[in-house]
Design a protein around this motif. Structure first.
Motif, short mmCIF file in Angstrom:
data_model
loop_
_atom_site.label_atom_id
_atom_site.label_comp_id
_atom_site.label_asym_id
_atom_site.label_seq_id
_atom_site.Cartn_x
_atom_site.Cartn_y
_atom_site.Cartn_z
N GLU A 35 0.84 -1.19 0.00
CA GLU A 35 0.00 0.00 0.00
C GLU A 35 0.87 1.25 0.00
OE1 GLU A 35 -2.32 -0.37 3.52
OE2 GLU A 35 -3.22 -2.30 2.95
N GLU A 36 0.25 2.38 -0.33
CA GLU A 36 0.96 3.66 -0.22
C GLU A 36 1.11 4.03 1.26
OE1 GLU A 36 2.41 5.08 -2.59
OE2 GLU A 36 1.55 3.98 -4.26
N PRO A 37 2.22 4.63 1.65
CA PRO A 37 3.32 5.14 0.83
C PRO A 37 4.49 4.16 0.70
CG PRO A 37 3.56 5.95 3.06
CD PRO A 37 2.35 5.06 3.06
N TYR A 38 4.23 2.87 0.96
CA TYR A 38 5.32 1.89 1.01
C TYR A 38 5.52 1.15 -0.32
CZ TYR A 38 3.56 2.57 5.76
OH TYR A 38 3.08 3.13 6.91
N ARG A 39 4.53 1.22 -1.21
CA ARG A 39 4.53 0.35 -2.38
C ARG A 39 5.76 0.55 -3.26
NH1 ARG A 39 -0.53 -0.46 -6.60
NH2 ARG A 39 0.52 -1.95 -7.98
N GLU A 40 6.11 1.78 -3.53
CA GLU A 40 7.22 2.06 -4.46
C GLU A 40 8.54 1.49 -3.91
OE1 GLU A 40 9.54 5.86 -6.53
OE2 GLU A 40 7.60 6.15 -5.52
N ILE A 41 8.78 1.71 -2.63
CA ILE A 41 10.05 1.23 -2.07
C ILE A 41 10.03 -0.29 -1.91
CG2 ILE A 41 9.44 1.46 0.39
CD1 ILE A 41 12.26 2.62 0.79
N THR A 42 8.85 -0.87 -1.72
CA THR A 42 8.74 -2.33 -1.67
C THR A 42 9.10 -2.92 -3.03
OG1 THR A 42 7.06 -2.27 0.06
CG2 THR A 42 7.16 -4.27 -1.29
N ASP A 43 8.65 -2.29 -4.09
CA ASP A 43 9.02 -2.75 -5.44
C ASP A 43 10.53 -2.67 -5.63
OD1 ASP A 43 6.38 -3.21 -6.07
OD2 ASP A 43 6.08 -1.27 -7.08
N SER A 44 11.15 -1.60 -5.13
CA SER A 44 12.60 -1.45 -5.25
C SER A 44 13.33 -2.55 -4.49
CB SER A 44 13.03 -0.08 -4.72
OG SER A 44 12.46 0.96 -5.49
N ILE A 45 12.80 -2.89 -3.31
CA ILE A 45 13.42 -3.96 -2.52
C ILE A 45 13.29 -5.30 -3.24
CG2 ILE A 45 13.14 -5.33 -0.40
CD1 ILE A 45 12.55 -2.69 1.06
N ASN A 46 12.14 -5.54 -3.86
CA ASN A 46 11.96 -6.79 -4.59
C ASN A 46 12.95 -6.91 -5.76
OD1 ASN A 46 9.87 -7.61 -2.94
ND2 ASN A 46 8.27 -6.73 -4.24
N ASN A 47 13.28 -5.76 -6.34
CA ASN A 47 14.24 -5.76 -7.44
C ASN A 47 15.68 -5.80 -6.96
OD1 ASN A 47 12.24 -5.60 -9.44
ND2 ASN A 47 12.13 -3.36 -9.26
N ASP A 48 15.92 -5.35 -5.72
CA ASP A 48 17.29 -5.30 -5.19
C ASP A 48 17.27 -5.70 -3.72
OD1 ASP A 48 19.94 -4.84 -4.78
OD2 ASP A 48 19.86 -2.65 -5.01
N PRO A 49 17.01 -6.98 -3.42
CA PRO A 49 16.77 -7.43 -2.04
C PRO A 49 17.99 -7.37 -1.13
CG PRO A 49 16.87 -9.30 -3.53
CD PRO A 49 16.88 -8.08 -4.39
N LYS A 50 19.15 -7.09 -1.65
CA LYS A 50 20.35 -7.01 -0.79
C LYS A 50 20.81 -5.57 -0.57
CE LYS A 50 22.10 -11.65 -1.79
NZ LYS A 50 23.28 -12.46 -2.21
N ASN A 51 19.95 -4.64 -0.89
CA ASN A 51 20.26 -3.22 -0.71
C ASN A 51 19.80 -2.79 0.69
OD1 ASN A 51 20.36 -0.39 -0.72
ND2 ASN A 51 19.99 -0.30 -2.93
N ALA A 52 20.75 -2.71 1.61
CA ALA A 52 20.42 -2.40 3.01
C ALA A 52 19.79 -1.02 3.17
CB ALA A 52 21.67 -2.51 3.88
N THR A 53 20.19 -0.07 2.35
CA THR A 53 19.67 1.30 2.45
C THR A 53 18.17 1.34 2.20
OG1 THR A 53 21.79 2.20 1.74
CG2 THR A 53 19.88 3.64 1.56
N LEU A 54 17.71 0.49 1.29
CA LEU A 54 16.27 0.47 1.00
C LEU A 54 15.46 0.02 2.22
CD1 LEU A 54 16.29 -1.07 -2.61
CD2 LEU A 54 15.83 1.32 -1.97
N TYR A 55 15.97 -0.97 2.92
CA TYR A 55 15.28 -1.43 4.14
C TYR A 55 15.24 -0.33 5.20
CZ TYR A 55 15.43 -6.14 2.20
OH TYR A 55 15.25 -7.25 1.39
N GLU A 56 16.34 0.44 5.27
CA GLU A 56 16.38 1.53 6.24
C GLU A 56 15.33 2.59 5.90
OE1 GLU A 56 19.54 4.82 8.01
OE2 GLU A 56 20.04 3.69 6.20
N ARG A 57 15.22 2.92 4.62
CA ARG A 57 14.26 3.94 4.19
C ARG A 57 12.83 3.47 4.44
NH1 ARG A 57 15.68 4.85 -1.83
NH2 ARG A 57 13.59 5.78 -1.76
N ARG A 58 12.56 2.20 4.14
CA ARG A 58 11.19 1.71 4.35
C ARG A 58 10.88 1.62 5.85
NH1 ARG A 58 9.05 -3.86 1.72
NH2 ARG A 58 10.32 -4.74 3.41
N ALA A 59 11.89 1.26 6.64
CA ALA A 59 11.69 1.20 8.09
C ALA A 59 11.31 2.57 8.65
CB ALA A 59 12.95 0.69 8.78
N ALA A 60 11.94 3.62 8.13
CA ALA A 60 11.62 4.98 8.57
C ALA A 60 10.17 5.33 8.25
CB ALA A 60 12.57 5.97 7.93
#
Length: 338
Positions: A35-60
């Motif tokens: 759901e918004e506002p998480y959907r876009e960053i979730t898609d990015s994580i699915n494409n790059d699941p080893k990117n730690a920065t993405l998890y940090e941004r979504r956690a925030a």
């Protein structure tokens, strides 16, 4: 009567359980990530699941949205991908926010060994043990902090509160006095004054007056309440009434002050005035069991047993550990049945 009333300031201090105001959504329900506002960053994580920065941004984002369990999962993933000291600190903070003391204890036990130079991990370990109800272990953890830095006034204060929880008043006072000497904070002064008031030590007045002298806004009611308790315990009811009245003038919602005033009148045989004070306490807070218990005592003394029974039952309904209320109810039930 229940065991001695204490200042709400101190009562707040020794509450060791963690309180959390997070949403009740099932933590296993990850559909919110789509759901918004998480959907876009979730898609990015699915494409790059080893990117730690993405998890940090979504956690925030999840933290801002109150989705703390999901935020914790992201911070854990980030820590697994990049097990740094900074990432560990953020994960620990989130475990505290979600009230997961057991998990925090396990993680901090590991982190203390990995980062022995980081004093905050040892402090947080002590706090997690405390929240987990492991008081003796928490005291031992604070022992280690103080062995390293004997000028840590916060550690002296926290260990003193733990000794108080363990009912070791002598050690509690020793630690709290040490903390106060290192840093004479208002909080330490009130905590000590409260203990001294309950133990009939005149230093309670000295410390309470010190806090009053520093209260430039003249808004603090607690030191007057503590002085009142000291005067009650040392057999000076007139002075106690003056202090409780001063307390109420500063804070008319200070329910404990009404009850203490009522008890003084009750013990003096002035049941009408006592009942008035207990009713005022119940008006200030209709969920305060002491107010109803003491109304029950007054009504029982006035041979108004039906009213006494109703108030004893109300007190017990609000506090299932209020055994004196149960005894009072049983006592007047026996009178009514005769």
């Amino acid at each position: 009567m229940k065991s001695g009333l204490i200042s709400p300031v101190l009562a707040g201090l020794i509450l060791l359980g963690a309180c959390n105001n997070q949403e009740t959504r099932d933590p296993e329900d990850r559909s919110v990530l789509l759901e918004e506002p998480y959907r876009e960053i979730t898609d990015s994580i699915n494409n790059d699941p080893k990117n730690a920065t993405l998890y940090e941004r979504r956690a925030a984002l999840l933290t801002e949205g109150g989705q703390l369990d999901l935020a914790e999962a992201d911070l854990l993933k980030r820590y697994e991908l990049e097990p740094s000291e900074k990432n560990a600190e953020q994960l620990v903070n989130m475990l505290f926010m979600t009230g997961k003391s057991r998990e925090a204890v396990r993680l901090l036990d590991k982190l203390i060994k990995e980062y022995p130079q980081n004093p905050q991990f040892q402090r947080r370990y002590s706090e997690a043990l405390t929240n987990n109800g492991q008081i003796s272990a928490a005291i031992s953890s604070f022992d280690q902090i103080l062995a390293t830095d004997s000028t840590d006034f916060e550690a002296w204060f926290e260990r003193g509160l733990l000794y108080l929880e363990e009912k070791d008043t002598a050690k509690a006072v020793q630690d709290l006095e040490r903390s106060f000497r290192l840093q004479p904070l208002q909080l330490s002064a009130l905590t000590l004054a409260n203990i001294y008031a309950e133990t009939k030590n005149a230093r309670a007045i000295q410390l309470a007056d010190l806090v009053i002298s520093r209260d430039s806004t003249r808004e603090m009611a607690d030191p007057y309440f503590i002085k009142g308790i000291y005067y009650v315990n040392t057999g000076q009811p007139s002075k106690a009434l003056d202090m409780f009245n001063a307390c109420i003038r500063l804070n008319w919602k200070f329910q404990e002050a009404y009850v203490e005033k009522g008890i003084i009148y009750f013990e003096a045989g002035n049941l009408d005035e006592a009942l008035q004070q207990f009713k005022l306490a119940a008006t200030v807070s209709n969920t305060y069991p002491e107010a109803y218990y003491w109304q029950g005592r007054c009504y029982e003394a006035l041979n108004m047993n039906e009213e006494a029974l109703a108030n004893y039952r109300r007190a017990y309904a609000l506090d299932r550990e209020f055994h004196e209320a149960v005894e009072g109810a049983a006592r007047v039930e026996g009178k009514i049945s005769k």
